[in-house]
Motif scaffolding. Structure first.
Motif, mmCIF file in Angstrom:
data_model
loop_
_atom_site.group_PDB
_atom_site.id
_atom_site.type_symbol
_atom_site.label_atom_id
_atom_site.label_comp_id
_atom_site.label_asym_id
_atom_site.label_seq_id
_atom_site.Cartn_x
_atom_site.Cartn_y
_atom_site.Cartn_z
ATOM 1 N N ALA A 107 0.809 -1.332 -0.092
ATOM 2 C CA ALA A 107 0.049 -0.007 0.017
ATOM 3 C C ALA A 107 0.789 1.215 -0.030
ATOM 4 C CB ALA A 107 -0.815 -0.065 1.245
ATOM 5 N N GLY A 108 2.135 1.149 0.747
ATOM 6 C CA GLY A 108 2.760 2.280 0.991
ATOM 7 C C GLY A 108 3.613 2.432 -0.593
ATOM 8 N N MET A 109 4.010 1.571 -1.183
ATOM 9 C CA MET A 109 4.689 1.598 -2.474
ATOM 10 C C MET A 109 3.465 2.207 -3.704
ATOM 11 S SD MET A 109 7.410 -1.217 -3.098
ATOM 12 C CE MET A 109 6.278 -2.795 -3.152
ATOM 13 N N LEU A 110 2.389 1.879 -3.491
ATOM 14 C CA LEU A 110 1.435 2.404 -4.468
ATOM 15 C C LEU A 110 1.223 3.789 -4.431
ATOM 16 C CD1 LEU A 110 -1.274 -0.580 -4.673
ATOM 17 C CD2 LEU A 110 0.523 0.087 -6.309
ATOM 18 N N VAL B 59 1.764 12.058 2.874
ATOM 19 C CA VAL B 59 1.071 10.837 3.494
ATOM 20 C C VAL B 59 0.995 11.339 5.020
ATOM 21 C CG1 VAL B 59 0.814 8.573 4.185
ATOM 22 C CG2 VAL B 59 1.635 8.919 1.832
ATOM 23 N N LEU B 60 0.003 11.313 5.652
ATOM 24 C CA LEU B 60 -0.378 11.588 6.989
ATOM 25 C C LEU B 60 0.635 12.806 7.553
ATOM 26 C CD1 LEU B 60 0.361 8.014 8.505
ATOM 27 C CD2 LEU B 60 -1.772 9.084 8.066
ATOM 28 N N GLN C 128 9.586 10.475 0.321
ATOM 29 C CA GLN C 128 10.201 10.714 -0.684
ATOM 30 C C GLN C 128 11.041 9.285 -0.894
ATOM 31 O OE1 GLN C 128 12.950 14.063 -1.111
ATOM 32 N NE2 GLN C 128 10.829 15.314 -0.210
ATOM 33 N N ILE C 129 12.065 9.234 -1.795
ATOM 34 C CA ILE C 129 12.765 7.943 -2.129
ATOM 35 C C ILE C 129 13.292 7.232 -1.104
ATOM 36 C CG2 ILE C 129 14.984 9.109 -2.206
ATOM 37 C CD1 ILE C 129 13.406 6.211 -4.561
#
Length: 238
Positions: A78-81, A90-91, A96-97
């Motif tokens: 989910a995080g990678m998507l 996010v939040l 970033q990378i």
């Protein structure tokens, strides 16, 4: 009646002390009662406590591998998507990378734990005679052929994305490497696919019947090709 009592006592003796007896008794038809022991306890808090926890974890691969592995795998995917294309908020934080690389590691570790659950349950079913309805349903759905095909598809998809990134980079005389946010998911797909392919064959090895593994290797190969005559019962005349 004596045989039943002897069998129950043998299970308790193999299990060890009280904590392990509780685990064994929970899966049997026998009944046991707690009896207060007189005198000072000789149990060690750290050593015996860890030994009991270790026994319970080894007796439940679902809690040890499947639960944590599934949670880590789903969270990583989910995080990678969310961060795969470009930096995302996010939040209330800018991911970033570096966050993407952490999610890649989380996904791979979660997938590895799920595969360890499958291997552990396969060994318990084939060598210890245990039953697990969840593992049996998954095994009927994901055969070796289907698992290898799925893993190969993931690996080819990852390799295709990497080729799409690497070919223009090579034609540009290996200058600045772009698409770093797409490189991490591509490497994840490649790693997951290879893990699924090779672990599927390992599950197949563990699932081999004990009777087949005890026979000579050449005889097994000849039997698989149909070169051996049918076995006949041996009789003696007296």
């Amino acid at each position: 009646m004596g045989a039943v009592v002897d069998q129950a006592w043998e299970g308790i003796r193999r299990a060890g002390r009280s904590g392990e007896v509780i685990v064994v008794d929970n899966g049997s038809a026998d009944r046991s009662a707690e009896v207060a022991a007189a005198g000072e306890s000789k149990l060690r808090r750290l050593g015996d406590g860890w030994r009991h926890v270790r026994f319970m974890l080894l007796s439940s691969p679902s809690w040890l591998f499947l639960g944590p592995g599934t949670g880590m795998l789903l969270l990583g995917l989910a995080g990678m998507l969310a961060v795969a294309g470009e930096p995302a908020d996010v939040l209330g934080r800018r991911w970033q990378i570096h966050a993407l690389l952490a999610l890649v590691a989380l996904t791979l570790i979660g997938a590895q734990l799920v595969q360890l659950w499958a291997l552990a349950r396969t060994y318990a079913r084939t060598h210890l005679g245990e039953r697990d309805p969840v593992h049996e349903r998954v095994g009927r759905l994901l055969t070796i052929e289907r698992s290898v095909l799925a893993g190969a598809s993931l690996a080819l998809a990852g390799a295709g994305i990497l080729a799409w990134i690497a070919v223009p980079w090579a034609l540009d005389d290996f200058g600045e490497l772009r698409h770093e946010y797409a490189t991490a998911p591509a490497l994840t797909l490649l790693g997951l696919g290879l893990q699924v392919v090779f672990s599927s064959f390992l599950v197949g090895l563990l699932a081999m019947r004990a009777a087949e593994t005890s026979r000579p290797r050449g005889e097994i190969a000849a039997d698989a090709k149909g070169e051996l005559p049918p076995r006949r019962a041996l009789t003696t005349d007296r």
